[in-house]
Write a protein that holds these residues in place. Structure first.
Motif, PDB file in Angstrom:
ATOM      1  N   THR A 239     -11.265 -14.566  -6.037  1.00 20.86           N
ATOM      2  CA  THR A 239     -10.078 -14.625  -5.184  1.00 20.86           C
ATOM      3  C   THR A 239     -10.496 -14.847  -3.731  1.00 20.86           C
ATOM      4  OG1 THR A 239     -10.125 -12.226  -4.954  1.00 20.86           O
ATOM      5  CG2 THR A 239      -8.729 -13.121  -6.711  1.00 20.86           C
TER       6      THR A 239
ATOM      7  N   SER B 246      -4.831  -0.802   4.732  1.00 18.84           N
ATOM      8  CA  SER B 246      -5.873  -0.762   3.707  1.00 18.84           C
ATOM      9  C   SER B 246      -7.282  -0.681   4.283  1.00 18.84           C
ATOM     10  CB  SER B 246      -5.766  -1.986   2.794  1.00 18.84           C
ATOM     11  OG  SER B 246      -5.953  -3.172   3.529  1.00 18.84           O
TER      12      SER B 246
ATOM     13  N   LYS C  42      -2.372  -0.412   0.192  1.00 18.69           N
ATOM     14  CA  LYS C  42      -3.127  -1.432  -0.536  1.00 18.69           C
ATOM     15  C   LYS C  42      -2.352  -2.738  -0.447  1.00 18.69           C
ATOM     16  CE  LYS C  42      -2.884  -2.038  -4.999  1.00 18.69           C
ATOM     17  NZ  LYS C  42      -2.881  -2.886  -6.078  1.00 18.69           N
TER      18      LYS C  42
ATOM     19  N   ASN D 238     -11.511 -14.342   0.090  1.00 18.29           N
ATOM     20  CA  ASN D 238     -12.311 -13.289   0.706  1.00 18.29           C
ATOM     21  C   ASN D 238     -11.475 -12.351   1.568  1.00 18.29           C
ATOM     22  OD1 ASN D 238     -14.537 -11.823   1.516  1.00 18.29           O
ATOM     23  ND2 ASN D 238     -15.142 -13.276   3.091  1.00 18.29           N
ATOM     24  N   ASP D 239     -10.366 -12.824   2.133  1.00 24.87           N
ATOM     25  CA  ASP D 239      -9.552 -11.998   3.027  1.00 24.87           C
ATOM     26  C   ASP D 239      -8.528 -11.136   2.276  1.00 24.87           C
ATOM     27  OD1 ASP D 239      -7.812 -13.949   2.214  1.00 24.87           O
ATOM     28  OD2 ASP D 239      -7.357 -14.705   4.208  1.00 24.87           O
ATOM     29  N   ARG D 240      -8.685 -11.019   0.975  1.00 26.55           N
ATOM     30  CA  ARG D 240      -7.829 -10.180   0.114  1.00 26.55           C
ATOM     31  C   ARG D 240      -6.354 -10.625   0.122  1.00 26.55           C
ATOM     32  NH1 ARG D 240      -9.721  -5.786   3.305  1.00 26.55           N
ATOM     33  NH2 ARG D 240      -7.569  -5.271   3.565  1.00 26.55           N
TER      34      ARG D 240
END
Length: 194
Positions: free
Chosen positions: A183, A53, A73, A185-187
């Motif tokens: 959510t 991603s 993703k 920060n590091d996804r």
């Protein structure tokens, strides 16, 4: 009793471990010598899903087309939002299996590695729990603790220095958290409790 049974079973496997390297034809294989692709998931040592991603879309498309795996993703809130991908696997060290490279398989896999028949979800967990973050946000949100816990350090400092934006930012962050718009920060995804 169970540990005794497991140790006896592993010793037996070590003694009866078939050498599948000299069994080129499928017809000559015994019941103990299985194809690596036929093994169940718990007998495979698989790598984590490959996160693509952070690369541009052209590279993502080329990599997936060439190698046949990779996540374009990561994450997602609903089941339909989460992508799945094949992963690179090999048999566990204590288990020998028959391995023959598949000429139709994409990628250049070596060392008895192959693409899995199953697919894994493109999800990463890094220890963020929704429930604890919500409690932090309600009780200590005016100090920015919720933002610090989620990895938003700069915003956390700003929130702490303004005492939660005089309470307005504090309430807004609680609403953002509950609606799913705040959510990590590091996804990564929220850890599950089960």
């Amino acid at each position: 009793m169970t540990s005794l049974f497991l140790s006896l079973f592993s010793s037996l496997l070590f003694l009866v471990k078939p050498d599948c390297s000299n069994v080129p034809d499928v017809e000559d294989r015994t019941g103990l010598c299985k194809s690596c692709r036929e093994l169940p998931e718990h007998l495979l040592d698989c790598e984590d899903v490959l996160d693509l991603s952070e690369f541009n879309k052209t590279y993502q498309e080329e990599f997936v087309e060439k190698h046949g795996y990779g996540c374009k993703k990561m994450g997602g809130e609903a089941r339909d939002d989460v992508q799945t991908t094949k992963v690179v696997c090999k048999s566990i060290d204590s288990f020998t299996c028959f391995w023959k490279p598949d000429p139709t398989e994409k990628g250049n896999l070596t060392d008895n590695k192959f693409l899995s028949e199953f697919e894994k979800p493109c999800i990463r967990y890094t220890g963020h729990y929704f429930q604890s973050t919500l409690i932090y946000s309600i009780l200590l949100g005016f100090l920015g603790v919720d933002r610090f816990c989620l990895g938003w350090t700069g915003i956390g400092v700003g929130k702490m220095l303004t005492v939660g934006g005089l309470g307005i930012w504090w309430v807004i962050d609680i609403i953002l958290l509950i609606t799913g718009n705040l959510t990590p920060n590091d996804r990564s995804n929220w850890e599950t409790l089960y």
